[in-house]
Write an enzyme that holds these catalytic residues in place. Structure first.
Site: not given
Ligand code: DQA
Length: 145
Positions: A102, A11-12, A79, A76, A109, A19, A24, A100
């Protein structure tokens, strides 16, 4: 047979580039996917990418990887990393190797980002390297398969 990789974006991540760019970066998801497609094509492998803001959709796509010839998953979970038992169970059920990823260093963080429901099932975790993390994960997957 050609190696087949699946990249799941949580998501997002569809908002990447706009964003929170300090966290990011400025690269959009479309640019990341194009970069990965190039990397995979050079190796004669296949790539499917699946972005979704919906947990169930990611679970469904993950499950589908079991029967569609996917050899390796790069995910990825965004959240959902920190919340989703459902995504964990789906990846466990599919039993395909996965990495995985990120973009940000989640360990620098908020504390709630330090916990991953997936990491102990993963072959590895890449975080904090921005877009290079995706590239590294996909290169690793190509060598792994
Ligand atoms: C993320 C890190 C997560 O904590 C966050 O919710 C994201 C992006 C990253 O790519 O750094 O949406 O996965």
């Amino acid at each position: 047979m050609a190696q087949s990789l699946l990249v799941l974006h949580g998501p997002n991540l569809n908002l990447l580039g706009h964003r929170e760019p300090d966290t990011y970066g400025h690269t959009t998801l479309e640019e990341i996917d194009a970069m990965l497609a190039e990397l995979v094509a050079v190796r004669g492998a296949k790539l499917a990418t699946f972005p979704s803001n919906h947990e169930g959709a990611l679970v469904d796509r993950g499950q589908a990887a079991r029967g569609d010839g996917t050899d390796f998953i790069v995910v990825n979970p965004a959240a959902f990393t920190h919340t989703s038992v459902a995504l964990r169970d789906a990846l466990a059920a599919v039993a395909l190797p996965f990495v995985e990823v990120h973009l940000s260093n989640v360990h620098r963080r908020e504390e709630f980002r330090h916990r991953s429901y997936l990491a102990d099932l993963a072959v590895g975790v890449v975080c904090g390297l921005g877009v290079a993390g995706y590239r590294s994960a996909v290169s690793f997957a190509l060598d792994y398969c």
